[in-house]
Design an enzyme around this catalytic site. Structure first.
Site, PDB file in Angstrom:
ATOM      1  CG  PHE A 116      47.221 -40.951 -13.211  1.00 34.62           C
ATOM      2  CD1 PHE A 116      46.908 -41.977 -12.314  1.00 34.62           C
ATOM      3  CD2 PHE A 116      46.242 -40.062 -12.895  1.00 34.62           C
ATOM      4  CE1 PHE A 116      45.519 -42.385 -12.113  1.00 34.62           C
ATOM      5  CE2 PHE A 116      45.041 -40.225 -12.897  1.00 34.62           C
ATOM      6  CZ  PHE A 116      44.350 -41.076 -12.581  1.00 34.62           C
ATOM      7  CG  ASP A 193      52.161 -36.982  -9.296  1.00 33.85           C
ATOM      8  OD1 ASP A 193      51.893 -37.994  -7.676  1.00 33.85           O
ATOM      9  OD2 ASP A 193      50.867 -37.738  -9.781  1.00 33.85           O
ATOM     10  CE1 TYR A 218      44.040 -41.164  -4.742  1.00 33.03           C
ATOM     11  CE2 TYR A 218      43.288 -38.631  -4.113  1.00 33.03           C
ATOM     12  CZ  TYR A 218      43.643 -40.097  -5.284  1.00 33.03           C
ATOM     13  OH  TYR A 218      44.172 -39.450  -6.571  1.00 33.03           O
ATOM     14  CE  LYS A 219      47.193 -42.749  -5.741  1.00 29.01           C
ATOM     15  NZ  LYS A 219      46.638 -44.061  -6.200  1.00 29.01           N
ATOM     16  NE  ARG A 366      48.039 -49.738  -9.711  1.00 30.81           N
ATOM     17  CZ  ARG A 366      47.100 -48.499  -9.335  1.00 30.81           C
ATOM     18  NH1 ARG A 366      48.013 -47.345  -9.937  1.00 30.81           N
ATOM     19  NH2 ARG A 366      46.163 -48.430  -9.063  1.00 30.81           N
TER      20      ARG A 366
HETATM   21  C1  LIG Z   1      50.363 -41.080  -9.789  1.00 33.41           C
HETATM   22  C2  LIG Z   1      48.853 -40.396  -9.927  1.00 33.41           C
HETATM   23  N1  LIG Z   1      48.562 -39.036  -9.761  1.00 33.41           N
HETATM   24  C3  LIG Z   1      47.130 -38.320 -10.426  1.00 33.41           C
HETATM   25  C4  LIG Z   1      46.683 -39.497  -9.495  1.00 33.41           C
HETATM   26  C5  LIG Z   1      44.870 -38.712  -9.545  1.00 33.41           C
HETATM   27  O1  LIG Z   1      45.067 -37.214  -9.276  1.00 33.41           O
HETATM   28  P1  LIG Z   1      43.813 -36.512  -8.150  1.00 33.41           P
HETATM   29  O2  LIG Z   1      44.173 -36.499  -6.657  1.00 33.41           O
HETATM   30  O3  LIG Z   1      44.165 -35.279  -8.769  1.00 33.41           O
HETATM   31  O4  LIG Z   1      42.368 -36.791  -8.440  1.00 33.41           O
HETATM   32  C6  LIG Z   1      46.713 -40.622  -9.132  1.00 33.41           C
HETATM   33  C7  LIG Z   1      46.049 -41.781  -8.740  1.00 33.41           C
HETATM   34  O5  LIG Z   1      45.866 -42.212  -8.974  1.00 33.41           O
HETATM   35  C8  LIG Z   1      47.580 -41.066  -9.541  1.00 33.41           C
HETATM   36  O6  LIG Z   1      47.858 -42.144  -9.231  1.00 33.41           O
END
Ligand SMILES: Cc1ncc(COP(=O)(O)O)c(C=O)c1O
Length: 405
Positions: A116, A193, A218-219, A366
């Protein structure tokens, strides 16, 4: 539904616990639906604020720490190793400089070319500030990572590796235990991550010796848009002073003595910076109630059952689409990704029918069937709707609406 798993369904499948939109929601991998418990928790904190004003801090003060036991269970950690705070981006900016210790030729950072973007931006910031390189593990097919390429990239020139537990586009699940052990054996610090696995795939971050990890809530965790994310720091590093410090990470017993010198808080809480957003934390507080009593192995088994059905229906009904998610159960997370040139229009046509998918460029739909609120009917309904949208040409006539989320 598989007969073997049906006995635990009443507990796991609880759509009544969520604000369900009409139609079918398949986007819990981007923004989970609102649990009623989250709304109640936010309302409770608003009432606190109205009734108690500043005295509310007497109980809000330890709110983040109070969520640690529930969060720790989700990632296989000790409560003191996790804290709800920040976002993935800010948490990377806190943890990377703390654990990145360039020495001699071991000075570069490593991520993957399928990450990401924010992970890459954060990692490159620290590479640039240190005159080092951010190296990227290449992908052979543009969707997944091959173990040989991961292994080859982890060399004695790498100081710190950041890997995604689940790749955000294809949904490939990496083996956390294997790559943590491998990279540490080569002398690297390893961070993960876990945006696309927390709440969907059980982890054992403590036992697997992971150095640090970050995630959002939030997911799959359903804590609400922009809810505080979280971080994990292994117990063996808890004495390390954070590179970037703020007063909320100070030792709680002395924080309000307002001393000029920072004194490191206990546990992962030391990585907090400033005053937490109590109302956002409340969303997480309520959302975690949904996980109470839930067997995470069963949740994962059920998710695999639903994504397995989705994969076989993709093969049967959608031959024009390329399935870019690995088939093996041990190699896929909680969503299935299908690629086709016209998938942006297909996504918009699905939305017009009340079926909410997730779309990512280039041409990737997705779909995440969530065991708490999706079942086989939803999976079949979604896949059949895609077939109909293609057969009828419906996708050709949708407008240019946004499909960014
Ligand atoms: C793998 C991944 N990393 C980071 C993020 C976003 O990071 P943040 O929570 O800092 O906006 C996402 C958002 O969908 C993500 O899928």
């Amino acid at each position: 539904m598989g007969a073997t798993l049906s006995w635990f369904m009443p507990k796991l499948y609880k759509p009544e616990a969520f604000a369900l939109p009409d139609g079918i929601y398949m986007d819990g991998n981007s923004l989970g639906l609102m649990p009623h418990a989250a709304k109640k928790a936010v309302e409770r904190r608003l009432t606190d604020w109205a009734e108690q004003a500043v005295m509310g801090w007497d109980h809000w003060f330890g709110l983040s720490e109070s969520l640690s036991p529930a969060l720790a269970r989700l990632v296989g950690a000790r409560p003191e190793e996790v804290i709800a705070t920040g976002s993935i981006t800010t948490n990377l900016h806190l943890l990377v400089p703390t654990f990145y210790r360039p020495q001699g030729q071991r000075r570069h950072l490593l991520a993957t070319e399928l990450d990401f973007p924010t992970d890459l931006y954060a990692m490159r910031s620290w590479a640039d500030l240190n005159g080092a390189e951010l190296r990227l593990i290449p992908s052979r097919d543009g969707h997944t990572l091959h173990p040989d390429d991961i292994a080859a990239a982890i060399t004695d020139e790498i100081a710190l590796v950041l890997l995604p537990t689940v790749l955000y586009r294809s949904g490939q699940l990496l083996d956390v235990a294997r790559w943590t052990e491998y990279a540490q054996a080569q002398g690297c610090v390893v961070g993960w991550d876990a945006a696309h696995s927390i709440g969907a795939v059980p982890h054992q971050f403590h036992d697997h010796g992971v150095d640090f990890a970050v995630w959002c809530s939030y997911k799959y965790l359903n804590a609400g848009p922009g809810a505080p994310g979280g971080l994990f720091v292994h117990e063996r590093h808890l004495g390390t002073v954070p590179a970037l410090r703020g007063w909320w990470g100070n030792d709680k017993t002395s924080q309000f003595r307002m001393e000029n010198e920072y004194s490191r808080g206990e546990g992962a809480g030391a990585y907090q910076l400033g005053t937490p957003g109590v109302l956002s934390l409340a969303g997480l507080e309520g959302a975690l109630e949904v996980y109470e009593g839930v067997d995470l192995a069963q949740l994962r088994a059920r998710s695999l059952e639903l994504t397995g059905l989705m994969l076989s229906l993709a093969d049967e009904l959608l031959p024009e689409m390329q399935v870019i998610t690995p088939r093996a159960e041990a190699e896929r997370g909680g969503h299935v990704s299908l690629q086709w040139d016209h998938n942006k229009q297909v996504s918009l046509a699905l939305r017009a029918r009340g079926i909410i998918p997730d779309y990512r460029e280039p041409g990737i739909v997705r779909l995440a069937p969530i065991p708490f609120y999706n079942n086989e009917d939803d999976v079949r309904g979604t896949m059949q709707a895609i077939r109909e949208i293609i057969d009828s040409g419906e996708y050709r006539s949708v407008g240019e609406g946004s499909a960014v989320s």
